[in-house]
Scaffold this active site. Structure first.
Site, short mmCIF file in Angstrom:
data_model
loop_
_atom_site.label_atom_id
_atom_site.label_comp_id
_atom_site.label_asym_id
_atom_site.label_seq_id
_atom_site.Cartn_x
_atom_site.Cartn_y
_atom_site.Cartn_z
N GLY A 52 0.83 -1.20 0.00
CA GLY A 52 0.00 0.00 0.00
C GLY A 52 0.87 1.25 0.00
N SER A 53 0.38 2.32 -0.61
CA SER A 53 1.10 3.59 -0.55
C SER A 53 0.87 4.23 0.82
CB SER A 53 0.60 4.52 -1.66
OG SER A 53 0.95 3.98 -2.93
N GLY A 54 1.64 5.29 1.11
CA GLY A 54 1.51 5.98 2.38
C GLY A 54 2.66 5.71 3.33
N HIS A 55 3.62 4.88 2.89
CA HIS A 55 4.77 4.54 3.74
C HIS A 55 6.08 5.11 3.20
CE1 HIS A 55 1.94 1.84 5.59
NE2 HIS A 55 1.82 1.11 4.50
N LYS A 103 5.62 -7.73 2.76
CA LYS A 103 5.25 -7.49 4.16
C LYS A 103 4.04 -8.37 4.49
CE LYS A 103 4.67 -2.90 4.07
NZ LYS A 103 4.63 -2.76 2.60
N ASP A 108 -1.50 -8.47 0.74
CA ASP A 108 -0.20 -8.46 0.06
C ASP A 108 0.26 -9.88 -0.24
OD1 ASP A 108 -0.50 -5.83 1.15
OD2 ASP A 108 1.66 -5.53 1.00
N HIS A 217 -0.58 1.13 9.56
CA HIS A 217 -1.80 1.63 8.95
C HIS A 217 -2.75 2.17 10.01
CE1 HIS A 217 -0.25 -1.88 6.70
NE2 HIS A 217 -0.32 -1.03 5.71
#
Lengths: 330, 330
Positions: A52-55, A103, A108, A217
């Protein structure tokens, strides 16, 4: 919600345009949302990650020489699709096979698995390592088993170096698994984070409370407590790690990671507290990383990752790397 | 106030302990609060900077090979004392003289000036460059003339490279002045910042307003406006810079800097918007930097710095640097 964005639904698209404009090492396929290395190395094992994006800088900021060949950028805090991961795998493949670094989140794991099957249909050999280093909780909102967090950065660095050195897929996988086996992480959150498309904080955290064992998250951790000073908070992240793995007397790489909105001065301060606790257990920090390496949007807080190392792992960690997120040695 | 700290009055002391523990390149004099390079190079011009704390990685994170020899860490957002700057100057001096790089704030200019006089009494030759790159306001809360902001990072990098290459103090000063003359910056704040010892935000900013032309200590800028999208905010920082200096058709280094609490994804997104505006003016970005380089504690927002470069400045920018905050080339 105050953010430097255009339409909330365009954040990832727009950020990928910026990454490609800023980073001369990479190209971006804007349809597939895959960031990949501009210069391919024939016969090198390909290293692929994503999530996921945001990391950020994870994972796109780690594409480049000595680390990842391609990264699939999912929606915010959402697994990339099998098609995205397949595309990344195709970009990373130059004939020597591809390692997927995943991860441990249910989506995922499932989507990388499907992508590996699709790649096999194209005669691309794929091996997979699952990172599950978070000692905070055994199962959680998005996982069966432990969550994969900060150690992912070190798996990507070390496996990337092994691949760059010309090691075989089996050998690269073996060293990645060695990192997974010998590393542990634990984090705390002072604030929630706000996903742009949602527009309000993921969870409520009163002004005087913090979350111990937070996920990246905003998933719940172990408990909520009243805010404590850095000296005691350092114990809250060091103790569970040392209870879970016997680091006593070991040589380690220590990563004190910011969650996105915590100033560097506070991260250094926390590292000083952590270092005292490690010294007391005769744990020798061979390399220290202090900064924002795997973040949770605008969350304030930090995480600690410890990796027990030997000369081999340390040599691979020290090997040259040239990405926007990590760079040294050349 | 939620911060990873112990007693608010100990933040700088504790952070310096952490920096010294984490960074193998530097030593810290904890009484003087000066960070200095562990390995001295005989006959090299010394490069010294410093200023109020709270802007990390500036300045302590830029001590190391190819950049600063010593940095004086003042109290939070407060000039270092003449004694601190003198100590830093003594540490940096190996006989070839010392360049002081000073951000244009009244207290900094005065105290670096006094330190230079004290150093002269010890037969240390000191030259000074004043960085005053912020186009937002002509005079401000803490300055006569323009404020020194993001360009400071590039002055330190380029002057550091010139010194490392063995250039004389006069030549190092000349190249630093060339950078000062050819660079401009402009910033915006989405939130205030909170100085730990104060315990509440430096200024109030309503939930739907932002400050255009903010200073790095939360000083007022040009105006407050309602929050806009990134596309329009990019115009708000690019236009004043281009109105102030003729960058059209030039080659530049572009630094899109985060103020401390803004996630990297947003900085990349903003860089993408800025890049489009620069393209439209035929400004060629030769090198892009996107990240937290000069911060304001936990302020959310960003700043843009443009530096017009020729081959000489670009070569010095590209020269090897090995600090915790900037590292490449070796």
């Amino acid at each position: 919600m105050k953010k430097l964005i255009n339409a909330p639904e365009d954040v990832i698209k727009d950020a990928l345009i910026g990454i490609e404009a800023a980073d001369p090492r990479v190209l971006v396929d804007h349809e597939e949302r895959v960031i990949y290395r501009k210069e391919k190395v024939d016969g090198k094992v390909g290293i692929v990650s994503g999530g996921g994006s945001g990391h950020e800088p994870l994972h796109g900021g780690y594409v480049g020489k000595g680390m990842l060949d391609a990264a699939a950028a999912g929606e915010m805090f959402t697994s990339p699709t099998p098609d995205q991961v397949l595309f990344a795998t195709q970009q990373a493949n130059t004939g020597a096979g591809v390692l997927h670094i995943v991860k441990n989140y249910t989506g995922d794991v499932m989507n990388f698995d499907m992508a590996a099957e699709m790649a096999a249909d194209e005669d691309i050999r794929v091996e997979t390592v699952i990172v599950a280093d978070d000692v905070a909780v055994e199962d959680s909102t998005f996982t069966a088993g432990r969550r994969g967090v900060g150690l992912t950065v070190l798996v990507e660095k070390i496996a990337g170096a092994a691949a760059e050195a010309g090691q075989s897929l089996d050998d690269v996988k073996a060293v990645a698994e060695k990192v997974c086996k010998n590393g542990r992480s634990m984090g705390i959150a002072l604030t929630s984070c706000t996903v742009p498309a949602v527009g309000h904080p993921t969870f409520d955290l009163p002004d005087d409370e913090i979350e111990i064992g937070i996920g990246i998250h905003g998933e719940p951790g172990r408990e909520r407590i009243k805010l404590e000073d850095a000296h005691h908070l350092a114990q809250r992240i060091v103790t569970p790690i040392l209870e879970d793995f016997d680091f006593e007397g070991s040589r380690v790489i220590a990563m004190l990671n910011g969650m996105g909105a915590t100033p560097l001065a506070e991260l250094y301060l926390m590292y000083g507290e952590v270092k005292q606790l490690l010294d007391a257990e005769s744990i020798s920090v061979e390399r220290a990383m202090v900064g924002n390496y795997i973040t949770s949007l605008d969350m304030a807080g930090c995480s600690l990752t410890l990796l027990k190392v030997d000369d081999d792992l340390l040599r691979l960690f020290d090997a040259p790397v040239n990405t926007s997120g990590l760079r040294w040695g050349e």
